[in-house]
Design a protein around this motif. Structure first.
Motif, PDB file in Angstrom:
ATOM      1  N   ASN A 183      70.832  71.650  45.866  1.00  0.00           N
ATOM      2  CA  ASN A 183      72.279  71.680  45.693  1.00  0.00           C
ATOM      3  C   ASN A 183      72.710  70.632  44.667  1.00  0.00           C
ATOM      4  O   ASN A 183      72.439  69.440  44.849  1.00  0.00           O
ATOM      5  CB  ASN A 183      72.973  71.405  47.033  1.00  0.00           C
ATOM      6  CG  ASN A 183      74.471  71.533  46.928  1.00  0.00           C
ATOM      7  OD1 ASN A 183      75.153  70.577  46.596  1.00  0.00           O
ATOM      8  ND2 ASN A 183      74.994  72.710  47.208  1.00  0.00           N
ATOM      9  N   PRO A 184      73.356  71.041  43.593  1.00  0.00           N
ATOM     10  CA  PRO A 184      73.691  70.093  42.517  1.00  0.00           C
ATOM     11  C   PRO A 184      74.620  68.971  42.956  1.00  0.00           C
ATOM     12  O   PRO A 184      74.496  67.834  42.493  1.00  0.00           O
ATOM     13  CB  PRO A 184      74.336  70.977  41.440  1.00  0.00           C
ATOM     14  CG  PRO A 184      74.768  72.217  42.158  1.00  0.00           C
ATOM     15  CD  PRO A 184      73.779  72.421  43.255  1.00  0.00           C
ATOM     16  N   ASP A 185      75.554  69.265  43.863  1.00  0.00           N
ATOM     17  CA  ASP A 185      76.477  68.231  44.322  1.00  0.00           C
ATOM     18  C   ASP A 185      75.750  67.204  45.189  1.00  0.00           C
ATOM     19  O   ASP A 185      76.021  65.998  45.101  1.00  0.00           O
ATOM     20  CB  ASP A 185      77.634  68.860  45.107  1.00  0.00           C
ATOM     21  CG  ASP A 185      78.539  69.694  44.226  1.00  0.00           C
ATOM     22  OD1 ASP A 185      78.619  69.400  43.008  1.00  0.00           O
ATOM     23  OD2 ASP A 185      79.164  70.641  44.731  1.00  0.00           O
ATOM     24  N   ALA A 186      74.854  67.677  46.034  1.00  0.00           N
ATOM     25  CA  ALA A 186      74.089  66.759  46.887  1.00  0.00           C
ATOM     26  C   ALA A 186      73.169  65.883  46.037  1.00  0.00           C
ATOM     27  O   ALA A 186      73.031  64.679  46.292  1.00  0.00           O
ATOM     28  CB  ALA A 186      73.271  67.550  47.913  1.00  0.00           C
ATOM     29  N   VAL A 187      72.551  66.477  45.034  1.00  0.00           N
ATOM     30  CA  VAL A 187      71.690  65.701  44.143  1.00  0.00           C
ATOM     31  C   VAL A 187      72.504  64.659  43.388  1.00  0.00           C
ATOM     32  O   VAL A 187      72.072  63.509  43.211  1.00  0.00           O
ATOM     33  CB  VAL A 187      70.945  66.632  43.156  1.00  0.00           C
ATOM     34  CG1 VAL A 187      70.222  65.822  42.088  1.00  0.00           C
ATOM     35  CG2 VAL A 187      69.955  67.525  43.907  1.00  0.00           C
ATOM     36  N   ALA A 188      73.711  65.043  42.961  1.00  0.00           N
ATOM     37  CA  ALA A 188      74.580  64.107  42.244  1.00  0.00           C
ATOM     38  C   ALA A 188      74.976  62.941  43.147  1.00  0.00           C
ATOM     39  O   ALA A 188      74.996  61.782  42.716  1.00  0.00           O
ATOM     40  CB  ALA A 188      75.831  64.825  41.738  1.00  0.00           C
ATOM     41  N   MET A 189      75.283  63.234  44.419  1.00  0.00           N
ATOM     42  CA  MET A 189      75.600  62.161  45.348  1.00  0.00           C
ATOM     43  C   MET A 189      74.396  61.240  45.542  1.00  0.00           C
ATOM     44  O   MET A 189      74.538  60.015  45.599  1.00  0.00           O
ATOM     45  CB  MET A 189      76.042  62.706  46.714  1.00  0.00           C
ATOM     46  CG  MET A 189      76.336  61.579  47.712  1.00  0.00           C
ATOM     47  SD  MET A 189      76.693  62.125  49.399  1.00  0.00           S
ATOM     48  CE  MET A 189      78.357  62.767  49.197  1.00  0.00           C
ATOM     49  N   ALA A 190      73.213  61.821  45.632  1.00  0.00           N
ATOM     50  CA  ALA A 190      71.996  61.024  45.815  1.00  0.00           C
ATOM     51  C   ALA A 190      71.803  60.059  44.643  1.00  0.00           C
ATOM     52  O   ALA A 190      71.441  58.891  44.830  1.00  0.00           O
ATOM     53  CB  ALA A 190      70.785  61.933  45.964  1.00  0.00           C
ATOM     54  N   ARG A 191      72.054  60.543  43.446  1.00  0.00           N
ATOM     55  CA  ARG A 191      71.935  59.672  42.267  1.00  0.00           C
ATOM     56  C   ARG A 191      72.951  58.525  42.346  1.00  0.00           C
ATOM     57  O   ARG A 191      72.630  57.375  42.015  1.00  0.00           O
ATOM     58  CB  ARG A 191      72.159  60.488  40.988  1.00  0.00           C
ATOM     59  CG  ARG A 191      71.075  61.507  40.683  1.00  0.00           C
ATOM     60  CD  ARG A 191      71.338  62.176  39.340  1.00  0.00           C
ATOM     61  NE  ARG A 191      70.461  63.306  39.113  1.00  0.00           N
ATOM     62  CZ  ARG A 191      69.213  63.208  38.668  1.00  0.00           C
ATOM     63  NH1 ARG A 191      68.697  62.013  38.411  1.00  0.00           N
ATOM     64  NH2 ARG A 191      68.481  64.301  38.477  1.00  0.00           N
ATOM     65  N   THR A 192      74.167  58.843  42.767  1.00  0.00           N
ATOM     66  CA  THR A 192      75.205  57.819  42.888  1.00  0.00           C
ATOM     67  C   THR A 192      74.820  56.775  43.933  1.00  0.00           C
ATOM     68  O   THR A 192      74.989  55.565  43.712  1.00  0.00           O
ATOM     69  CB  THR A 192      76.546  58.464  43.273  1.00  0.00           C
ATOM     70  OG1 THR A 192      76.954  59.366  42.240  1.00  0.00           O
ATOM     71  CG2 THR A 192      77.629  57.416  43.477  1.00  0.00           C
ATOM     72  N   ILE A 193      74.309  57.250  45.064  1.00  0.00           N
ATOM     73  CA  ILE A 193      73.882  56.330  46.128  1.00  0.00           C
ATOM     74  C   ILE A 193      72.792  55.405  45.621  1.00  0.00           C
ATOM     75  O   ILE A 193      72.837  54.181  45.828  1.00  0.00           O
ATOM     76  CB  ILE A 193      73.385  57.119  47.353  1.00  0.00           C
ATOM     77  CG1 ILE A 193      74.564  57.790  48.051  1.00  0.00           C
ATOM     78  CG2 ILE A 193      72.633  56.211  48.331  1.00  0.00           C
ATOM     79  CD1 ILE A 193      74.177  58.761  49.166  1.00  0.00           C
ATOM     80  N   ALA A 194      71.801  55.963  44.934  1.00  0.00           N
ATOM     81  CA  ALA A 194      70.684  55.157  44.427  1.00  0.00           C
ATOM     82  C   ALA A 194      71.180  54.108  43.436  1.00  0.00           C
ATOM     83  O   ALA A 194      70.799  52.936  43.513  1.00  0.00           O
ATOM     84  CB  ALA A 194      69.644  56.059  43.781  1.00  0.00           C
ATOM     85  N   ASP A 195      72.050  54.511  42.532  1.00  0.00           N
ATOM     86  CA  ASP A 195      72.551  53.578  41.516  1.00  0.00           C
ATOM     87  C   ASP A 195      73.431  52.489  42.136  1.00  0.00           C
ATOM     88  O   ASP A 195      73.259  51.298  41.848  1.00  0.00           O
ATOM     89  CB  ASP A 195      73.358  54.346  40.452  1.00  0.00           C
ATOM     90  CG  ASP A 195      72.482  55.254  39.601  1.00  0.00           C
ATOM     91  OD1 ASP A 195      71.252  55.075  39.612  1.00  0.00           O
ATOM     92  OD2 ASP A 195      73.035  56.154  38.933  1.00  0.00           O
ATOM     93  N   THR A 196      74.374  52.907  42.980  1.00  0.00           N
ATOM     94  CA  THR A 196      75.319  51.962  43.580  1.00  0.00           C
ATOM     95  C   THR A 196      74.610  50.960  44.473  1.00  0.00           C
ATOM     96  O   THR A 196      74.856  49.740  44.402  1.00  0.00           O
ATOM     97  CB  THR A 196      76.385  52.727  44.394  1.00  0.00           C
ATOM     98  OG1 THR A 196      77.095  53.609  43.531  1.00  0.00           O
ATOM     99  CG2 THR A 196      77.353  51.752  45.039  1.00  0.00           C
ATOM    100  N   GLN A 197      73.718  51.450  45.304  1.00  0.00           N
ATOM    101  CA  GLN A 197      73.075  50.552  46.272  1.00  0.00           C
ATOM    102  C   GLN A 197      72.036  49.645  45.610  1.00  0.00           C
ATOM    103  O   GLN A 197      71.798  48.537  46.092  1.00  0.00           O
ATOM    104  CB  GLN A 197      72.491  51.364  47.423  1.00  0.00           C
ATOM    105  CG  GLN A 197      73.567  52.113  48.181  1.00  0.00           C
ATOM    106  CD  GLN A 197      73.171  52.539  49.579  1.00  0.00           C
ATOM    107  OE1 GLN A 197      72.204  52.059  50.140  1.00  0.00           O
ATOM    108  NE2 GLN A 197      73.932  53.454  50.150  1.00  0.00           N
ATOM    109  N   GLN A 198      71.461  50.074  44.506  1.00  0.00           N
ATOM    110  CA  GLN A 198      70.583  49.174  43.778  1.00  0.00           C
ATOM    111  C   GLN A 198      71.391  48.025  43.177  1.00  0.00           C
ATOM    112  O   GLN A 198      70.945  46.858  43.178  1.00  0.00           O
ATOM    113  CB  GLN A 198      69.830  49.927  42.658  1.00  0.00           C
ATOM    114  CG  GLN A 198      68.821  49.063  41.896  1.00  0.00           C
ATOM    115  CD  GLN A 198      67.799  48.434  42.818  1.00  0.00           C
ATOM    116  OE1 GLN A 198      67.097  49.126  43.554  1.00  0.00           O
ATOM    117  NE2 GLN A 198      67.686  47.115  42.781  1.00  0.00           N
ATOM    118  N   GLN A 199      72.578  48.333  42.685  1.00  0.00           N
ATOM    119  CA  GLN A 199      73.455  47.283  42.163  1.00  0.00           C
ATOM    120  C   GLN A 199      73.848  46.320  43.266  1.00  0.00           C
ATOM    121  O   GLN A 199      73.886  45.090  43.058  1.00  0.00           O
ATOM    122  CB  GLN A 199      74.704  47.911  41.543  1.00  0.00           C
ATOM    123  CG  GLN A 199      74.441  48.716  40.281  1.00  0.00           C
ATOM    124  CD  GLN A 199      75.674  49.469  39.807  1.00  0.00           C
ATOM    125  OE1 GLN A 199      76.761  49.294  40.342  1.00  0.00           O
ATOM    126  NE2 GLN A 199      75.502  50.307  38.799  1.00  0.00           N
TER     127      GLN A 199
END
Length: 224
Positions: free
Chosen positions: A205-221
């Protein structure tokens, strides 16, 4: 009389044309409504079909994971003498992850899936959540533990805190509470990033994948 007959005939023809036009208009409206409903149903079916098991697992596991992060943030926000930078981080976590939980729940409902994860471990059993309607599925699941820096125990998979971890955070005060919150949240975020990366690699699902990318980026920061 001839003029009257012609006039009557003209009125009859006009009436017939109006009735025909109304009939055509009604048919067109009915056709348009049917077409619109069909398109909507097709779009909904396509949206529901556009996912795989990786998407479902990601959503089901990220809900309790996010819920625990919010719970941890509420614990630290209720304390006095906490470094303002720590309270700011806790507020930031709540602001980001609350709406994500709602979106994950909405996707699971659209996909005809349970919003409870059958396999995910959670935090403190029977500990009420800070936000109404936010349930922690899997309270009866066994907890796994790994050693944290400093000797604490990390319960469950993917960085979830154990009941003991949550109790330690609840009982800590001042600088010790700030330090423990940061240490626990680093491990918690690492687990979320791992889960998010699995979704990026395997999700459909493209929206779920997009959220996953956001989570990974935000939480790494936030870890940094």
């Amino acid at each position: 009389m001839r003029k009257k007959s012609l006039a009557t005939g003209a009125v009859a023809v006009a009436a017939a044309l109006i009735l025909a036009a109304c009939s055509d208009s009604g048919n067109n409206q009915a056709t348009e409504a049917t077409t619109s409903a069909a398109v909507s149903a097709t779009a909904s079916a396509e949206a529901a079909a556009d996912h795989n098991q990786a998407d479902v697992t990601f959503a089901q596991q990220m809900i309790p994971h996010h819920s625990q992060a919010i719970e941890m943030s509420d614990v630290i926000l209720a304390k006095e003498g906490i470094d303002p930078r720590v309270t700011e981080l806790a507020q930031q976590i709540k602001a980001a992850q609350g709406p994500e939980i709602e979106q994950l729940q909405a996707w699971l409902t659209a996909w005809g899936q349970s919003t409870s994860s059958p396999t995910s471990a959670t935090s403190t059993p029977n500990m009420p959540m800070s936000s109404p309607g936010m349930e922690m599925p899997g309270h009866d699941m066994p907890m796994q533990s790994t050693t944290m820096p400093g000797g604490g125990q990390m319960g469950g998979m993917s960085g979830m805190m154990s009941a003991e971890d949550m109790a330690a955070l609840q009982n800590a005060q001042g600088v010790d509470a700030s330090r423990l919150f940061l240490t626990q949240m680093i491990e918690h975020h690492r687990g979320a990033i791992e889960m998010a990366q699995t979704e990026v690699d395997s999700g459909q699902n493209p929206d779920a994948v997009a959220m996953a990318r956001t989570i990974a980026d935000t939480q790494q920061q936030e870890i940094t």
